[in-house]
Design an enzyme around this catalytic site. Structure first.
Site, PDB file in Angstrom:
ATOM      1  N   ARG A  73       0.827  -1.215   0.000  1.00  0.00           N
ATOM      2  CA  ARG A  73       0.000   0.000   0.000  1.00  0.00           C
ATOM      3  C   ARG A  73       0.859   1.262   0.000  1.00  0.00           C
ATOM      4  O   ARG A  73       0.477   2.275  -0.566  1.00  0.00           O
ATOM      5  CB  ARG A  73      -0.969   0.003   1.179  1.00  0.00           C
ATOM      6  CG  ARG A  73      -0.328  -0.113   2.546  1.00  0.00           C
ATOM      7  CD  ARG A  73      -1.393  -0.197   3.629  1.00  0.00           C
ATOM      8  NE  ARG A  73      -0.840  -0.710   4.879  1.00  0.00           N
ATOM      9  CZ  ARG A  73      -1.571  -1.028   5.933  1.00  0.00           C
ATOM     10  NH1 ARG A  73      -2.871  -0.880   5.903  1.00  0.00           N
ATOM     11  NH2 ARG A  73      -1.016  -1.489   7.031  1.00  0.00           N
ATOM     12  N   ARG A 114      -2.210  -5.338   0.278  1.00  0.00           N
ATOM     13  CA  ARG A 114      -1.737  -4.077   0.842  1.00  0.00           C
ATOM     14  C   ARG A 114      -0.532  -4.297   1.750  1.00  0.00           C
ATOM     15  O   ARG A 114       0.095  -3.363   2.206  1.00  0.00           O
ATOM     16  CB  ARG A 114      -2.853  -3.399   1.607  1.00  0.00           C
ATOM     17  CG  ARG A 114      -3.488  -4.263   2.695  1.00  0.00           C
ATOM     18  CD  ARG A 114      -4.586  -3.489   3.401  1.00  0.00           C
ATOM     19  NE  ARG A 114      -5.533  -4.340   4.059  1.00  0.00           N
ATOM     20  CZ  ARG A 114      -5.903  -4.195   5.350  1.00  0.00           C
ATOM     21  NH1 ARG A 114      -5.387  -3.243   6.087  1.00  0.00           N
ATOM     22  NH2 ARG A 114      -6.785  -4.987   5.872  1.00  0.00           N
ATOM     23  N   PHE A 131     -15.789  -5.244  -1.336  1.00  0.00           N
ATOM     24  CA  PHE A 131     -16.648  -4.057  -1.429  1.00  0.00           C
ATOM     25  C   PHE A 131     -16.396  -3.301  -2.732  1.00  0.00           C
ATOM     26  O   PHE A 131     -17.277  -2.593  -3.219  1.00  0.00           O
ATOM     27  CB  PHE A 131     -16.423  -3.146  -0.225  1.00  0.00           C
ATOM     28  CG  PHE A 131     -16.579  -3.853   1.097  1.00  0.00           C
ATOM     29  CD1 PHE A 131     -17.694  -4.635   1.332  1.00  0.00           C
ATOM     30  CD2 PHE A 131     -15.618  -3.765   2.073  1.00  0.00           C
ATOM     31  CE1 PHE A 131     -17.850  -5.313   2.542  1.00  0.00           C
ATOM     32  CE2 PHE A 131     -15.759  -4.435   3.286  1.00  0.00           C
ATOM     33  CZ  PHE A 131     -16.876  -5.214   3.521  1.00  0.00           C
ATOM     34  N   SER A 133      -6.653   1.836   5.721  1.00  0.00           N
ATOM     35  CA  SER A 133      -6.278   0.442   5.468  1.00  0.00           C
ATOM     36  C   SER A 133      -5.614   0.257   4.114  1.00  0.00           C
ATOM     37  O   SER A 133      -4.650  -0.492   3.993  1.00  0.00           O
ATOM     38  CB  SER A 133      -7.513  -0.455   5.552  1.00  0.00           C
ATOM     39  OG  SER A 133      -8.187  -0.259   6.775  1.00  0.00           O
ATOM     40  N   GLU A 175     -20.158   2.543  -0.625  1.00  0.00           N
ATOM     41  CA  GLU A 175     -19.435   2.158  -1.835  1.00  0.00           C
ATOM     42  C   GLU A 175     -20.269   2.379  -3.098  1.00  0.00           C
ATOM     43  O   GLU A 175     -19.734   2.790  -4.135  1.00  0.00           O
ATOM     44  CB  GLU A 175     -19.008   0.692  -1.759  1.00  0.00           C
ATOM     45  CG  GLU A 175     -17.984   0.387  -0.679  1.00  0.00           C
ATOM     46  CD  GLU A 175     -18.601   0.126   0.687  1.00  0.00           C
ATOM     47  OE1 GLU A 175     -19.853   0.148   0.796  1.00  0.00           O
ATOM     48  OE2 GLU A 175     -17.839  -0.094   1.657  1.00  0.00           O
TER      49      GLU A 175
END
Lengths: 286, 324
Positions: free
Chosen positions: B16, B173, B89, B43, B64
């Site tokens: 990430r 990530r 999501f 996150s 979302e």
């Protein structure tokens, strides 16, 4: 006070609404059937927007600073197509190709096919988010113009609408106006019987909107409401009280009028009725 | 010099962080780029983008569906939104919004799904996308990328921003095993051959590329010569590389951190069935939901391992020349 963006001529706008309805009938008769109820309830709203409110130019349909219309209740494409034809975006004869294979006028609005359609719709509940994105994109890039998004009252049962409203209020977007075609009905019947929405104005206000109700078939009231909404400097909603199928007795029925067969004879009779009603209405104004 | 490092070890930076660095670099050069989040910015690691470009990053909150639709509308005005969420999501929850609000009307939205498959680890089954590749492959015109490590992020982000259309970037990530040397060239839709081989071809993506490399060593010890391909672009699939593997090796094993249906295994099967049928064995998740656990535990639980790749490679070689 609403601004006088363009001189407002009640008769001219009423005539536009009548012509929009007539175009819908011709299109549906050519197709044999179609979404008549929700198209008819939209006629005055579209007439006011396209005749008196929007900053648009049919000869430059993609002008960046234009006002946008997002018809979230995309199944009422025929009403918007009829409006665009009336405003010269394409020849009126094209309305007769509605829903035929290869047409530029599919049942639900398609930005890739139809000149003058800014955003494709048809999966209910997504239009306000799309319109919000356009409004946000304009704001971030300093592009003028207001986004008018039209949703059905039944459509407001979709949860995504309320996500979008919360977002608009949080970001204080003032270049978007949410217009509700509050015709009280959805495909399967009366909204109050299926999943009642109670007081929509109070709901919008609770979400941080400047909300007004207007008679959705009164062009003067709509003009005042749209102008006030676009100029109030806050997130704004206009809840337009309408009658599903309004404008001719063919579709002004208590029974199922969401999608109806329309014969050429039906259309001819309805068009004559619309013309007669317009004459009567003119007399009342005079 | 090989494009691969001499020794493979966990990267020193998280995926990430590398992604966010790449985004900041790209956004410095391209003022149209926007970052859109739905409350998992912390996150997925886009936080520093907000500091670098406070006016070009929007955290929508936990919505979302709206975030995707709003991104689509923004792109209609010329901006280039990159929407971030956990993989489930970012895809499954908003499939219709991606389909209709974005792809159907040919708008320009980039979707980043974090925590693919077992890398969701301790978030468990509710957060473990085993079906996102399958869903996204069904979207006409979408481009789907799952890199093996962070080396190519700069090029991938540049490619996503430069090319109009729907992209899905599926990426871990966390720190992942670094396999590539700096400077390795990424080209959308062009598989990278890590090792040549003639007995069997292993075609992998994401974290399974490293497993494929290890499987090659296991097979080599048994005298089996395996070709290894990093199929970082699932769509458009590098059919030439797949058919080349079928012709040269006569047997293919696919390996993905995803359901064995719908993703890389399916794409490869479709390609060989269309043009040059050879035995294909798939390593992936079979008819299961995700579970909670460490990534290591889950890789063993779902048989997403070098050992399983090697096992299936031998089965596949056995099938050569037999009735398909």
């Amino acid at each position: 006070m609403p601004s006088k963006k363009k001189p407002f001529d009640v008769k001219e706008t009423m005539k536009a609404a009548a012509e929009i309805r007539k175009g819908v009938l011709r299109a549906l008769a050519a197709a044999g059937s179609g979404h008549i109820g929700g198209s008819m309830s939209l006629a005055e709203m579209l007439a006011v927007l396209y005749t008196d409110v929007l900053n648009i130019d049919s000869s430059v349909p993609d002008m960046p600073e234009r006002d946008y219309v997002v018809l979230s209740k995309g199944h009422c494409g025929p009403a918007l197509y009829s409006t665009l034809a009336y405003k010269g975006y394409f020849p009126a004869e094209e309305l007769l190709t509605l829903n035929k294979g290869g047409t530029n006028l599919p049942s639900h609005c398609d930005r890739l096919k139809t000149t003058g359609i800014d955003i494709s719709t048809g999966s209910l509940g997504q239009g306000i988010s799309l319109a919000t994105g356009v409004a946000m994109g304009k704001k971030l890039q300093g592009i003028p113009g207001t986004v008018y998004v039209i949703v059905g009252d039944g459509e407001l049962q979709e949860g995504q609408n309320w996500e979008a409203l919360m977002f608009i209020a949080h970001h204080k977007l003032s270049n978007i106006v949410v217009i509700v075609d509050n015709n009280g009905r959805q495909l399967d019947g009366y909204t109050a019987d299926i999943c009642a929405e109670e007081d929509l104005k109070a709901k919008f206000e609770a979400f941080g909107f400047e909300a007004v109700r207007a008679d959705g078939h009164d062009v003067r009231a709509l003009y005042d409401a749209f102008c006030a909404a676009s100029e109030c400097g806050k997130p704004a909603a206009v809840i337009c009280d309408t009658v599903k199928g309004h404008g001719c007795s063919l579709s002004e029925i208590d029974g199922f009028n969401h999608y109806m067969p329309v014969s050429p004879e039906d259309a001819e009779a309805a068009i004559a009725e619309i013309d007669r009603r317009l004459e009567v209405a003119y007399e009342h104004i005079a | 010099m090989s494009i691969l490092l001499d020794n493979f070890a966990p990267d020193t930076v998280e995926m990430r962080q590398a992604y966010c660095d790449a985004m900041i670099r790209e956004a410095t050069a391209n003022e149209k780029i926007m970052v859109i989040d739905a409350d998992v910015s912390h996150s997925v690691g886009t936080g520093r983008f907000y500091e670098a470009f406070p006016d070009r990053a929007i955290n929508c909150g936990i919505m979302e569906a709206h975030a995707v639709g709003m991104s689509a509308g923004m792109s209609a005005t010329g901006l280039i939104p990159f929407f971030h969420a956990f993989g489930i999501f970012a895809t499954r929850r908003v499939f219709d919004q991606i389909f209709i609000s974005c792809a159907y009307q040919k708008l320009n939205v980039k979707i980043i799904g974090a925590d693919p498959g077992v890398t969701a680890a301790t978030n468990g089954g509710t957060h473990m996308p085993f079906e996102d590749l399958g869903l996204m492959r069904l979207i006409p015109g979408a481009t789907i990328i799952e890199p093996a490590d962070a080396t190519m992020y700069g090029q991938i982000v540049h490619d996503m921003a430069s090319n109009y259309g729907i992209y899905y970037l599926r990426t871990s990530r966390r720190k992942t095993v670094r396999i590539y040397r700096d400077g390795v060239k990424f080209e959308t839709g062009k598989a990278i051959q890590l090792y040549d081989g003639s007995d069997v071809a292993i075609i992998a993506c994401g974290i399974m590329v490293y497993e494929a490399i290890k499987a090659r060593d296991l097979l080599k010890a048994e005298g089996i010569d395996a070709r290894v391909l990093d199929m970082h672009t699932l769509k458009p699939l590098d059919k030439a590389a797949v058919i080349g593997a079928a012709v040269d090796c006569g047997a293919i094993v696919t390996a993905e951190n995803h359901n064995a249906v719908g993703g890389l295994g399916s794409a490869v099967c479709e390609a060989v069935a269309d043009e040059y049928p050879v035995p294909v064995e798939r390593v992936g998740v079979f008819e299961s939901f995700g579970e909670v656990g460490t990534q290591d535990f889950l890789q063993k639980r779902f048989k997403l391992t070098a050992e399983e790749i090697a096992r299936k490679a031998k089965i596949c070689i056995e099938r050569k020349g037999k009735r398909l």
